[in-house]
Motif scaffolding. Sequence first.
Motif, PDB file in Angstrom:
ATOM      1  N   ARG B 109     -40.165 -11.929 101.011  1.00  0.00           N
ATOM      2  CA  ARG B 109     -39.164 -12.545 101.887  1.00  0.00           C
ATOM      3  C   ARG B 109     -39.893 -13.352 102.962  1.00  0.00           C
ATOM      4  O   ARG B 109     -40.816 -12.871 103.598  1.00  0.00           O
ATOM      5  CB  ARG B 109     -38.280 -11.489 102.538  1.00  0.00           C
ATOM      6  CG  ARG B 109     -37.192 -12.095 103.419  1.00  0.00           C
ATOM      7  CD  ARG B 109     -36.026 -11.160 103.616  1.00  0.00           C
ATOM      8  NE  ARG B 109     -36.467  -9.850 104.059  1.00  0.00           N
ATOM      9  CZ  ARG B 109     -35.794  -8.731 103.816  1.00  0.00           C
ATOM     10  NH1 ARG B 109     -34.670  -8.771 103.141  1.00  0.00           N
ATOM     11  NH2 ARG B 109     -36.240  -7.566 104.241  1.00  0.00           N
ATOM     12  N   VAL B 111     -39.749 -14.773 106.445  1.00  0.00           N
ATOM     13  CA  VAL B 111     -39.005 -14.491 107.681  1.00  0.00           C
ATOM     14  C   VAL B 111     -39.556 -15.354 108.799  1.00  0.00           C
ATOM     15  O   VAL B 111     -40.743 -15.276 109.125  1.00  0.00           O
ATOM     16  CB  VAL B 111     -39.127 -13.001 108.075  1.00  0.00           C
ATOM     17  CG1 VAL B 111     -38.354 -12.733 109.364  1.00  0.00           C
ATOM     18  CG2 VAL B 111     -38.606 -12.116 106.960  1.00  0.00           C
ATOM     19  N   ARG B 121     -43.333 -14.872 108.865  1.00  0.00           N
ATOM     20  CA  ARG B 121     -43.873 -13.612 108.371  1.00  0.00           C
ATOM     21  C   ARG B 121     -43.488 -13.460 106.902  1.00  0.00           C
ATOM     22  O   ARG B 121     -42.377 -13.830 106.513  1.00  0.00           O
ATOM     23  CB  ARG B 121     -43.273 -12.475 109.198  1.00  0.00           C
ATOM     24  CG  ARG B 121     -43.930 -11.139 109.044  1.00  0.00           C
ATOM     25  CD  ARG B 121     -43.379 -10.132 110.042  1.00  0.00           C
ATOM     26  NE  ARG B 121     -41.955  -9.898 109.870  1.00  0.00           N
ATOM     27  CZ  ARG B 121     -41.050 -10.025 110.822  1.00  0.00           C
ATOM     28  NH1 ARG B 121     -41.420 -10.372 112.038  1.00  0.00           N
ATOM     29  NH2 ARG B 121     -39.774  -9.801 110.592  1.00  0.00           N
ATOM     30  N   GLU B 123     -42.824 -10.801 103.931  1.00  0.00           N
ATOM     31  CA  GLU B 123     -42.586  -9.377 103.718  1.00  0.00           C
ATOM     32  C   GLU B 123     -42.459  -9.095 102.221  1.00  0.00           C
ATOM     33  O   GLU B 123     -41.630  -9.707 101.535  1.00  0.00           O
ATOM     34  CB  GLU B 123     -41.300  -8.941 104.431  1.00  0.00           C
ATOM     35  CG  GLU B 123     -41.355  -9.084 105.935  1.00  0.00           C
ATOM     36  CD  GLU B 123     -40.047  -8.728 106.607  1.00  0.00           C
ATOM     37  OE1 GLU B 123     -40.011  -8.691 107.833  1.00  0.00           O
ATOM     38  OE2 GLU B 123     -39.044  -8.515 105.879  1.00  0.00           O
ATOM     39  N   THR B 135     -49.573  -4.949 106.795  1.00  0.00           N
ATOM     40  CA  THR B 135     -48.148  -4.784 107.086  1.00  0.00           C
ATOM     41  C   THR B 135     -47.421  -6.064 106.686  1.00  0.00           C
ATOM     42  O   THR B 135     -46.383  -6.016 106.032  1.00  0.00           O
ATOM     43  CB  THR B 135     -47.940  -4.497 108.580  1.00  0.00           C
ATOM     44  OG1 THR B 135     -48.742  -3.378 108.941  1.00  0.00           O
ATOM     45  CG2 THR B 135     -46.481  -4.191 108.874  1.00  0.00           C
ATOM     46  N   SER B 150     -36.625  -7.829 118.890  1.00  0.00           N
ATOM     47  CA  SER B 150     -36.512  -7.751 117.440  1.00  0.00           C
ATOM     48  C   SER B 150     -36.844  -9.085 116.785  1.00  0.00           C
ATOM     49  O   SER B 150     -37.170  -9.130 115.611  1.00  0.00           O
ATOM     50  CB  SER B 150     -35.097  -7.316 117.049  1.00  0.00           C
ATOM     51  OG  SER B 150     -34.165  -8.257 117.526  1.00  0.00           O
ATOM     52  N   ALA B 152     -39.298 -11.019 117.683  1.00  0.00           N
ATOM     53  CA  ALA B 152     -40.711 -11.368 117.849  1.00  0.00           C
ATOM     54  C   ALA B 152     -41.335 -11.519 116.465  1.00  0.00           C
ATOM     55  O   ALA B 152     -40.860 -10.941 115.487  1.00  0.00           O
ATOM     56  CB  ALA B 152     -41.427 -10.293 118.645  1.00  0.00           C
ATOM     57  N   PRO B 155     -42.840  -7.525 115.764  1.00  0.00           N
ATOM     58  CA  PRO B 155     -42.057  -6.642 116.635  1.00  0.00           C
ATOM     59  C   PRO B 155     -42.862  -5.390 116.978  1.00  0.00           C
ATOM     60  O   PRO B 155     -43.389  -4.717 116.104  1.00  0.00           O
ATOM     61  CB  PRO B 155     -40.831  -6.299 115.778  1.00  0.00           C
ATOM     62  CG  PRO B 155     -40.807  -7.329 114.698  1.00  0.00           C
ATOM     63  CD  PRO B 155     -42.230  -7.686 114.438  1.00  0.00           C
TER      64      PRO B 155
END
Lengths: 754, 211
Positions: B109, B111, B121, B123, B135, B150, B152, B155
């Motif tokens: 995903r 993001v 990001r 994911e 991560t 949330s 950021a 996060p």
Amino acid sequence: MFAMLQRQTKKPSNPSGDSMKFQYGNGDQPLDGYTIKRGIGVGGFGEVYFAESDSGKEVALKRIQKNLDVEMRGVRHCLNLRHPNLVGIYDIRFDKNEQGWIVMEFIEGESLRETLDRAPQGMSPEQAIPLFAQIVAGCTYLHDSGIVHRDLKPANIFIENSMAKIGDYGLSKYISASRRAGQTESVGTFHYMAPEIGKGEYGKEIDIYSLGIILYEMLTGTVPFDGESTPEIILKHLTADPDLSMLPTSFAHVVEKALAKNPASRYRDGRDMLADLGYSIDPSGMAIRTSEPLRNIEKTSGPIPERHSPATVPSTPQPRMVYTKGGQAVAVNKGSEPSLVDRIQMFFSVGLQGHAEALKHEPIARWYLQVLHDLGIRSRESQDGAPNQKSGWFKLVAVIAFVFILINSGWIAPSLAMLGWAYIIYYVVWFLNVGYSKCGESAIPSNSPLPRVVRAVGTQAAVPSGPALQETVHFNHADHAPRPRANVPPRPPARPISSKQALRMWQQEQRHMMSHQGLWTRVYSATRSMTFAGFIVGILTYGGGFLMMSNGQFSNNHWLGGIAWLGVMTTLMSWVILVLSRRWESRTEDSVVFRFVLMATGLALGAVSFQVSEFLMIPWDKISRTETTSIELFDEAINRSWTGFYNAQGVPVLAGHMAYFACLMGIIRWWRQSDILRKKRFSIWPIVWSVILAALVQLFFYFPEHWDVLLAGAVSFVVQMASPWQEPMIAAVQPVRPQETYPKNVTGVESRAS
Amino acid sequence: MIRRLAASGFANRDEKTMPKPRILWIDGIGSFAMCDSDEVSLGQAFPGNDVDLAIRGDLSRKALFFRRHGEDHLVQPLQLVKVDGQVLDRATILSDGNTLTLGDRVEIRYVRPTKLSGTARLELLGSQRWQPFLTAPLLMGESCVLGPESNAHIPCPYWSHRLVLFRHQGAWMCRFTGNEPLNVGGREVCAPFPLVPGQRIRHDEFSMTLE
């Protein structure tokens, strides 16, 4: 091992005030053969790190800092256990300083605690039970190996690719059936702690008890025994019965038996417990389903949220039950939407109570109710259940509105009727499409046998008085602080304090919470306030015109222009103040910066004021006082002596407008009047103060008299009325817990409340 | 919405000159690869496979490229890649929330928490994992926010303040929004400071290292 273990252990903002500090960082090699990558979490017994061996094996290293002997003794007995539902323990090592380290399996998933934090209403049984069965299987393997875990809790259970793994053997202790006495240390976490632990005599039944608590929490989202303090929770463990009405009957029986106060009345072992859930343990030790365990599920709740980063919000719609007036339950799921006929039937069957509930979700009604709520018109229930008194100014608004409607009844009444009919049609359409799923539990008659979907936390039956705690339990309270709720900053511990201190603490806490608000939340709040400000100014302007008309001055167009100018400038000033206040509401007050920004906007407002005056051709000299007030330091009035600021008639030109508005914006702390955390919803004193300061500005920069103070007073009135307000919950931060201390950053924050 | 562009510019990529992304290890939070190159390659974790981001999963050795395109990111497929179910046949600009399917099973995903920054990001949605363990990787824009919000980029729910990473003259700088100084490599620092690999950054609430 424990990826994301940080939340299963102590959090940086935990009530005890500990921060997540790690002795070692990336690249350190405290243990031969392993390189630390990062810290994972800080637990009660030490720090946990993510590390790599020299050959690239990813492991978790747990550094034992406290109770080394206890921890190592427990771990050593678990060293060679192998089960898919247990976190693997590879080795025990000691560094050069004889510091003990446990080398463990690194789990890439998250803890059950994190999963439950994202599902405050609990998980659906379809997802909770298979997971729970794995937990019981792992626990049963421990019991079969003669080991009692003693600290089973969601934070010690990890989920990796839908596989549950029990971790943290630090508190495990070898026992046998014949050695039930002699346990002298208090262990475990008190939310999940069996009542007999305090007596120091226990066996594997304490794990059964903890499993019962975990099952309850997985299905409901809350623990059965909760309270404001440690003694209260322990007392409930000892004496209170769990509220099983939140659970489906089949699961209620399982939880009830697991939570029996008498250990002998609980399940003999995990196998018996699993059997009641329709599961068994196969020869390999894995939980397998043997029958359909989920019959007669009355309760539904949200599915287990997808694992995601905190930035993403679970979007899976939650299935829910809708109850008709007659107590008939209608399941509303994505895959089982009721037909149109069903919805029409529901429209007529939910009754007034159901429609009242649905209206709480209808956008227009919600907006209307929110406006009333912000105004303080809609009576709110105080904590003791008594409705608040309607504020005095509400009566004023009501009178103005009544007069307005009376005067204009010729066109307002038909308009209102048309609007009413349009809304009814809209509501019916909305109900049939959306609203039918919103008329939830309040439509359930009180005598309905159906369980309520949602029940307020803390509604357990009153706890009967029990034995003195000191005589029955011996807990180290410092190590077992209450678990903070997810995403809610811990409430500051308190001691008797002044109301001013309490207000500052409350404001500090609220501002911290508001700093987490998203952009759109603030935009929405500002937009709503601006809309309402425009509405108020409209009423005031109309009222002013009405008064002029009654005085026979309305025939004079000069005054009409003045009123129009007043309305426009009041609106613009209010909007500027409201927007800036929403921007600043989460910040600590910085008066110099705020005033500077306000003065800058005042310059722009002055320019607009001048343009509006020119556009409306307002003859200021004819509609203002001619005898001006000023500081008579010299022969002529100093406030009109600024070259280029006034024309020959003494009427301010562009520079005059800009200078006056800049001073007016800068001299008054407007943000305090619009602060959502101000002390009172509405006060007359800010208006008086604004008028006085406006008159003070007049002494230095002339502005047509009366209009200046009228403007300041009107703006003060409007921003107070239109700004949202949060009633200070000062009492909530004053529980007396004298053994605790303040967080270091609570005090010393400047209060904005004026 | 997916916008498609011509695939120009990808063919001349010289992989040997591209620096590997560095990993930001944040204690208590996770590990994040900072991909600040204009092009980022992604493929299967395989010994000797020279890609910037590697996934241990069933995908091609070189599955796709990400490329900065102003404040957006383009994805150039090198194998069968779907974005929200649509098969890509050319370079495509990604939007927040797009799900990339690589091969049959690998799902990522994309993001982008805020449109104010070009940082995004990635994911992993399935049971696969990044190799080395991450991560999430970050496709870096001009700035990156670490903080309690949330939205950021990273996060950090239990932090009180933000740490902002931003590019300055080709290097990454850090700015902390709290009032307390940070301990950077043993020194107390208040002003924005450069993010230096191997230097430990410590605060009462957090600690981190760029590897």
